[in-house]
Design a protein around this motif. Structure first.
Motif, PDB file in Angstrom:
ATOM      1  N   TYR A   1      -0.290  11.896  -2.858  1.00 35.35           N
ATOM      2  CA  TYR A   1      -0.023  10.574  -3.387  1.00 35.35           C
ATOM      3  C   TYR A   1      -0.511  10.555  -4.857  1.00 35.35           C
ATOM      4  CZ  TYR A   1       0.141   9.422   1.487  1.00 35.35           C
ATOM      5  OH  TYR A   1       0.385   9.112   2.875  1.00 35.35           O
TER       6      TYR A   1
ATOM      7  N   GLU B   1      -5.822   7.709  -7.117  1.00 37.85           N
ATOM      8  CA  GLU B   1      -6.243   6.377  -6.993  1.00 37.85           C
ATOM      9  C   GLU B   1      -6.453   5.237  -8.474  1.00 37.85           C
ATOM     10  OE1 GLU B   1      -7.068   4.728  -4.158  1.00 37.85           O
ATOM     11  OE2 GLU B   1      -6.755   6.458  -3.149  1.00 37.85           O
TER      12      GLU B   1
ATOM     13  N   LYS C   1       0.892  -1.194   0.010  1.00 40.87           N
ATOM     14  CA  LYS C   1       0.144   0.003   0.044  1.00 40.87           C
ATOM     15  C   LYS C   1       0.911   1.209  -0.018  1.00 40.87           C
ATOM     16  CE  LYS C   1      -3.708   2.213   2.613  1.00 40.87           C
ATOM     17  NZ  LYS C   1      -4.641   2.268   3.745  1.00 40.87           N
ATOM     18  N   ARG C   2       1.843   1.173   0.617  1.00 34.94           N
ATOM     19  CA  ARG C   2       2.840   2.425   0.748  1.00 34.94           C
ATOM     20  C   ARG C   2       3.400   2.631  -0.313  1.00 34.94           C
ATOM     21  NH1 ARG C   2       5.909   2.528   6.477  1.00 34.94           N
ATOM     22  NH2 ARG C   2       6.282   4.760   5.729  1.00 34.94           N
TER      23      ARG C   2
ATOM     24  N   HIS D   1       1.368   4.150  -3.234  1.00 40.47           N
ATOM     25  CA  HIS D   1       1.070   5.563  -2.775  1.00 40.47           C
ATOM     26  C   HIS D   1       1.984   6.615  -3.606  1.00 40.47           C
ATOM     27  CE1 HIS D   1      -2.108   5.483   0.028  1.00 40.47           C
ATOM     28  NE2 HIS D   1      -1.520   5.092   0.970  1.00 40.47           N
ATOM     29  N   TYR D   2       3.166   5.886  -3.885  1.00 42.80           N
ATOM     30  CA  TYR D   2       4.096   6.717  -4.621  1.00 42.80           C
ATOM     31  C   TYR D   2       4.547   6.292  -5.927  1.00 42.80           C
ATOM     32  CZ  TYR D   2       4.392   9.143  -0.155  1.00 42.80           C
ATOM     33  OH  TYR D   2       4.495   9.695   1.064  1.00 42.80           O
TER      34      TYR D   2
ATOM     35  N   GLN E   1      -2.779   4.365  -8.637  1.00 44.09           N
ATOM     36  CA  GLN E   1      -2.394   3.415  -7.849  1.00 44.09           C
ATOM     37  C   GLN E   1      -2.733   2.151  -7.990  1.00 44.09           C
ATOM     38  OE1 GLN E   1      -3.173   4.608  -3.605  1.00 44.09           O
ATOM     39  NE2 GLN E   1      -2.562   6.585  -3.941  1.00 44.09           N
TER      40      GLN E   1
END
Length: 122
Positions: free
Chosen positions: A78, A81, A26-27, A30-31, A84
């Protein structure tokens, strides 16, 4: 490594390892990073050698992901969505070449040959 330790670190067998992998994924999403982007070529000369052996377009894509991540981090934002959802944080591009470099280094040490590169502190 012992079989207990391997099973402890395997996300398919250990719930805590699976949760850690999910959180890390997930982290990274984000990037827009991949796990292999976290390897630092200034810290490990083997990583630097592996990056030098990779095709130029792969290294350019890595540098672009790192620049985008730094830009987003500085802006405290971020990725959107939809972007991502398209990210693949655990798709490896460096591990095979890094393993090859480490095997070659170990073979040179076994044969008593001089290393091709010296470890230096930057």
């Amino acid at each position: 490594m012992s079989s207990f330790l391997q099973s402890f670190l395997d996300p398919r067998k250990n719930w805590l390892a699976a949760q850690h992998m999910k959180s890390l994924s997930k982290r990274l999403r984000h990037y827009g990073l991949r796990y292999d982007d976290l390897y630092d070529p200034y810290y490990d000369v083997d990583v630097k050698e592996a990056l030098n052996r990779l095709p130029r377009e792969i290294v350019d894509a890595r540098n672009q992901r790192l620049k985008r991540a730094m830009d987003l981090s500085m802006k405290h934002e971020y990725l959107p969505e939809d972007l991502q959802a398209m990210q693949t944080p655990f798709r490896s591009y460096l591990q095979d070449m890094l393993a090859l470099v480490k095997r070659e280094k170990a073979e040179r040490e076994e044969l008593g040959a001089l290393p091709l590169y010296q470890r230096t502190i930057p």
